[in-house]
Write a protein that holds these residues in place. Structure first.
Motif, mmCIF file in Angstrom:
data_model
loop_
_atom_site.group_PDB
_atom_site.id
_atom_site.type_symbol
_atom_site.label_atom_id
_atom_site.label_comp_id
_atom_site.label_asym_id
_atom_site.label_seq_id
_atom_site.Cartn_x
_atom_site.Cartn_y
_atom_site.Cartn_z
ATOM 1 N N LYS A 566 -71.002 0.706 12.894
ATOM 2 C CA LYS A 566 -69.805 -0.006 13.348
ATOM 3 C C LYS A 566 -69.838 -1.483 12.926
ATOM 4 N N ARG A 567 -71.036 -2.048 12.900
ATOM 5 C CA ARG A 567 -71.166 -3.466 12.547
ATOM 6 C C ARG A 567 -70.689 -3.744 11.125
ATOM 7 N N ASN A 568 -70.835 -2.762 10.233
ATOM 8 C CA ASN A 568 -70.476 -2.954 8.818
ATOM 9 C C ASN A 568 -69.097 -2.409 8.465
ATOM 10 N N ILE A 569 -68.281 -2.107 9.447
ATOM 11 C CA ILE A 569 -66.951 -1.584 9.175
ATOM 12 C C ILE A 569 -66.118 -2.621 8.405
ATOM 13 N N PRO A 570 -65.358 -2.201 7.372
ATOM 14 C CA PRO A 570 -64.508 -3.148 6.649
ATOM 15 C C PRO A 570 -63.400 -3.697 7.551
ATOM 16 N N ILE A 571 -63.146 -5.004 7.428
ATOM 17 C CA ILE A 571 -62.082 -5.657 8.204
ATOM 18 C C ILE A 571 -61.157 -6.367 7.228
ATOM 19 N N ILE A 572 -59.864 -6.033 7.319
ATOM 20 C CA ILE A 572 -58.857 -6.695 6.483
ATOM 21 C C ILE A 572 -58.003 -7.563 7.397
ATOM 22 N N GLY A 573 -57.950 -8.850 7.099
ATOM 23 C CA GLY A 573 -57.151 -9.776 7.891
ATOM 24 C C GLY A 573 -55.743 -9.881 7.349
ATOM 25 N N LEU A 574 -54.757 -9.978 8.252
ATOM 26 C CA LEU A 574 -53.356 -10.157 7.869
ATOM 27 C C LEU A 574 -52.898 -11.502 8.411
ATOM 28 N N THR A 575 -52.397 -12.358 7.533
ATOM 29 C CA THR A 575 -51.975 -13.687 7.966
ATOM 30 C C THR A 575 -50.807 -14.171 7.134
ATOM 31 N N ALA A 576 -50.048 -15.071 7.714
ATOM 32 C CA ALA A 576 -48.929 -15.663 6.978
ATOM 33 C C ALA A 576 -49.300 -17.021 6.399
ATOM 34 N N THR A 577 -50.472 -17.537 6.734
ATOM 35 C CA THR A 577 -50.864 -18.852 6.217
ATOM 36 C C THR A 577 -51.453 -18.722 4.823
ATOM 37 N N ILE A 578 -51.245 -19.760 4.021
ATOM 38 C CA ILE A 578 -51.892 -19.802 2.706
ATOM 39 C C ILE A 578 -52.713 -21.082 2.567
ATOM 40 N N VAL A 579 -53.002 -21.735 3.709
ATOM 41 C CA VAL A 579 -53.859 -22.924 3.695
ATOM 42 C C VAL A 579 -55.282 -22.473 3.379
ATOM 43 N N GLN A 580 -55.834 -22.980 2.281
ATOM 44 C CA GLN A 580 -57.103 -22.474 1.769
ATOM 45 C C GLN A 580 -58.248 -22.676 2.759
ATOM 46 N N ASP A 581 -58.244 -23.805 3.469
ATOM 47 C CA ASP A 581 -59.321 -24.046 4.439
ATOM 48 C C ASP A 581 -59.341 -22.959 5.512
ATOM 49 N N ASP A 582 -58.138 -22.565 5.969
ATOM 50 C CA ASP A 582 -58.057 -21.506 6.978
ATOM 51 C C ASP A 582 -58.540 -20.176 6.407
ATOM 52 N N LEU A 583 -58.120 -19.866 5.184
ATOM 53 C CA LEU A 583 -58.534 -18.601 4.560
ATOM 54 C C LEU A 583 -60.048 -18.540 4.384
ATOM 55 N N ASP A 584 -60.660 -19.686 4.009
ATOM 56 C CA ASP A 584 -62.117 -19.723 3.860
ATOM 57 C C ASP A 584 -62.812 -19.477 5.199
ATOM 58 N N GLU A 585 -62.238 -20.028 6.269
ATOM 59 C CA GLU A 585 -62.816 -19.815 7.599
ATOM 60 C C GLU A 585 -62.745 -18.342 8.003
ATOM 61 N N TYR A 586 -61.646 -17.675 7.662
ATOM 62 C CA TYR A 586 -61.507 -16.258 8.019
ATOM 63 C C TYR A 586 -62.566 -15.420 7.311
ATOM 64 N N ILE A 587 -62.771 -15.707 6.033
ATOM 65 C CA ILE A 587 -63.791 -14.967 5.280
ATOM 66 C C ILE A 587 -65.178 -15.262 5.852
ATOM 67 N N ALA A 588 -65.420 -16.521 6.217
ATOM 68 C CA ALA A 588 -66.725 -16.892 6.777
ATOM 69 C C ALA A 588 -66.996 -16.205 8.108
ATOM 70 N N GLY A 590 -66.440 -13.159 8.827
ATOM 71 C CA GLY A 590 -66.863 -11.776 8.634
ATOM 72 C C GLY A 590 -65.762 -10.853 8.157
ATOM 73 N N ILE A 591 -64.549 -11.397 7.979
ATOM 74 C CA ILE A 591 -63.448 -10.596 7.436
ATOM 75 C C ILE A 591 -63.703 -10.361 5.954
ATOM 76 N N ASN A 592 -63.553 -9.127 5.497
ATOM 77 C CA ASN A 592 -63.841 -8.800 4.101
ATOM 78 C C ASN A 592 -62.799 -9.351 3.142
ATOM 79 N N GLU A 593 -61.538 -9.243 3.516
ATOM 80 C CA GLU A 593 -60.470 -9.714 2.624
ATOM 81 C C GLU A 593 -59.249 -10.051 3.473
ATOM 82 N N VAL A 594 -58.468 -11.020 2.984
ATOM 83 C CA VAL A 594 -57.267 -11.456 3.702
ATOM 84 C C VAL A 594 -56.045 -11.117 2.861
#
Length: 613
Positions: A566-588, A590-594
């Motif tokens: 369960k710990r390694n389950i893929p997680i895909i984030g859905l967001t409307a923001t395109i601010v790069q700093d926020d996207l980098d934080e989401y990946i950091a 543990g989200i696999n892809e946004v």
């Protein structure tokens, strides 16, 4: 570029420093001269002139000889006669020395004074005869006439010497008075120099203190301005992020449902309505993207990708997309003259190149009512590792007035042509950011951009970007799609969907049902986390801004779960923001892809399949 101007206090300080330097140099010259004069005066006062000393000694020994001669005449002792002769010989020696130095300095003055009554050679000669007579006992002490004559000679010459000494003493007194006056003057000048220097130094210290005070105030103002700028930047970033989310989230539903209905609708009139909705949505999305891109470029936060792609194919795709939509609607022909090898692959940011081309081409179509728009692409320079790609977009539109050419790349600037009708001018609207973004993107990639235009004849926008040559073959989008078709094996896969927006939930469930995916819905983070713990899922789709626990917080908890599967389950984030700093934080977190909203259904399927196979 504006040149920095000196402040009034800085100018005063520079002038003061120059005045100080000149003043100190001038005063040092005067002070040095006075010190030298004072030193010479002190030397003169402390050391008697050598010639005066010789004359004084000669006078003293001559007086001693005169006394010895007087006692000889009184007693008749021969020894006294010898002593008198010895003293006269000593006087003769000194006078001879003075005679030898009579051609220089003070000795000449002394000799001149002596010669006024009796010449120095004659005086020496008479003293020699006198001394000789005493030594040979030729003087009879009882002969009063002879004794008186000889005594008068000694007295006369001794008096002559003493007269010269008196005059020299008077001269020395006058000289001493002059020297003392010079010493007093020199001391006064030194004192004045000290006080003037002190005043100048105090003035400089005052100016420096004033400048330091101003500098401290400026630094405080700069720090305060920096804090305000940082706060404004944070507010601006947060505002853009919120605006992006609030606008792009409903656009996701609008564009998603439009795409779904468009594929199943057969009625021509309804398809036209759907096309209008789609066009308006894309225009709104383009406007939002322009604002956000400009903000990132202005803040220096936009990051460029460096992936291989076929440059000729990229240009053709943009030309085809616009020629079949906006250009076709206006009856304008889009021509492409691409003088590039179709197999030329380069490394760079494909998306940003398409964005530049899209902005320039759509801008050309927007300002052209009749005629055509032409894209010309070629290589303007090559090296072993790089190619300079030059692309020009020419139109036959309204043109740009000469007084506006210099400002077309400025932000929020719209070209206005007074010869164009009011209706046409009213129709030509936009954010005024497209060309500004193009310039920023081109320069960010190390390129240049420019424009040439003639009023009512058209404009030519030209840009050149250096690209690194890619040696490996690159598959284009069509080839990638053919190589990686959406697998039908997504059927029966279990997906946990965490989303609080009902419209977006409806869209996602329709898309998931379409390929046979089994799903559970959670409208907040806590419910979603509980479902994750209680069930087994193949993948998690989570919106970032869900209540109670956000998507990135859920990812952090999941990545720390005890069960490894369960710990390694893929997680895909859905967001409307395109601010790069926020996207980098989401990946950091543990989200696999946004996936950035709005996204196309094929993008969603491809991303899910990417992490399931």
């Amino acid at each position: 570029m504006k040149r920095a101007k000196l402040s009034f206090s800085n100018i005063i300080l520079i002038i003061a420093c120059l005045v100080v330097v000149v003043s100190i140099l001038f005063l040092n010259v005067i002070n040095t001269r006075n010190i030298i004069t004072l030193k010479n005066s002190i030397d003169t006062l402390s050391i008697e002139n050598k010639n005066i000393s010789i004359l004084r000694t000669a006078s003293d020994v001559l007086l001693e000889g005169e006394l010895m001669f007087t006692r000889f005449t009184q007693t008749g002792e021969v020894s006294l006669s010898k002593l008198s002769a010895t003293s006269i010989d000593k006087a003769i020696e000194h006078l001879k020395v003075l005679k030898m130095e009579s051609d220089s300095g003070r000795a000449a003055q002394i000799t001149l004074q002596l010669n006024k009554e009796q010449s120095l050679p004659k005086m020496i000669a008479e003293f020699e005869l006198f001394s000789k007579g005493l030594k040979e006992n030729q003087v009879d002490p009882t002969n009063r006439r002879e004794v008186d004559s000889l005594s008068s000679i000694l007295a006369k010459y001794n008096q002559q010497l003493k007269g010269v000494l008196v005059k020299e003493d008077a001269f020395r007194e006058n000289l001493n008075a002059t020297i003392f006056k010079n010493a007093v003057t020199g001391t006064d000048v030194i004192q004045k120099f000290f006080w003037v220097s002190l005043l100048i130094i105090l003035f400089i210290v005052g100016v420096l203190v004033y400048n330091i005070y101003k500098m401290v105030n400026y630094e405080n103002e700069i720090l305060e301005a920096r804090e305000r700028a940082l706060k404004l930047a944070q507010v601006k970033s947060r505002f853009l992020s919120n605006m992006s989310h609030e606008i792009r989230s409903p656009l996701t539903a609008i564009m998603g449902f439009t795409e779904i209905i468009d594929k199943i609708e057969v009625d021509t009139e309804k398809k036209n309505y759907l096309h209008a909705i789609k066009t308006s949505s894309e225009h709104l999305l383009s406007t939002v993207n322009d604002v956000l891109d400009f903000s990132k470029l202005d803040a220096g936060k936009l990051k460029l990708e460096k992936q291989p792609f076929y440059i000729a194919s990229a240009i053709e795709e943009v030309a085809f997309a616009l020629s079949s939509t906006s250009a076709a609607n206006k009856g304008i022909k889009v021509d492409s003259i691409i003088e590039l090898d179709k197999n030329l692959a380069v490394k760079g940011d494909l998306f940003r190149l398409k964005q530049i081309l899209y902005n320039l081409l759509s801008n050309a179509i927007k300002f052209t009512e009749k005629g055509n728009v032409t894209i010309i692409a070629n290589i303007s320079g090559t090296t072993e590792k790089q190619v300079m790609v030059k692309i020009a977009v020419a139109d036959t539109g309204i043109g740009i007035p000469n007084d506006q050419i210099k400002t077309v790349f400025e932000e929020f600037t719209q070209v206005t042509n007074n010869s164009t009708s009011k209706d046409t001018r009213r129709a030509i609207k936009g954010t005024g950011l497209g060309l500004s973004i193009c310039k920023m993107l081109v320069e960010l990639q190390g390129g240049t951009i420019g424009v040439e235009s003639k009023l009512n004849q058209g404009s030519v926008f030209t840009f050149a970007i250096p690209y690194e040559v890619a040696n490996d073959k690159v598959a284009n989008e069509k080839e990638l799609t053919a190589m990686n078709p959406i697998s039908s094996s997504l059927k029966d896969k279990r997906v946990l969907v965490i989303e609080d927006n009902d419209v977006n939930i409806m869209l996602l469930t329709m898309l998931l049902k379409k390929v046979g995916i089994v799903y559970d819905i959670a409208k907040d983070g806590e419910i979603g986390l509980q479902l994750f713990k209680d069930n087994n899922y193949d993948i998690i789709l989570t919106d970032i801004n869900v209540p109670k626990l956000t998507g990135d917080e859920i990812a952090i908890i999941v990545r720390q779960y005890t069960d490894e599967a369960k710990r390694n389950i893929p997680i895909i984030g859905l967001t409307a923001t395109i601010v790069q700093d926020d996207l980098d934080e989401y990946i950091a977190s543990g989200i696999n892809e946004v996936l950035v909203k709005p996204f196309k259904q094929d993008e969603l399927y491809a991303t899910i399949e990417k992490y399931l196979y």
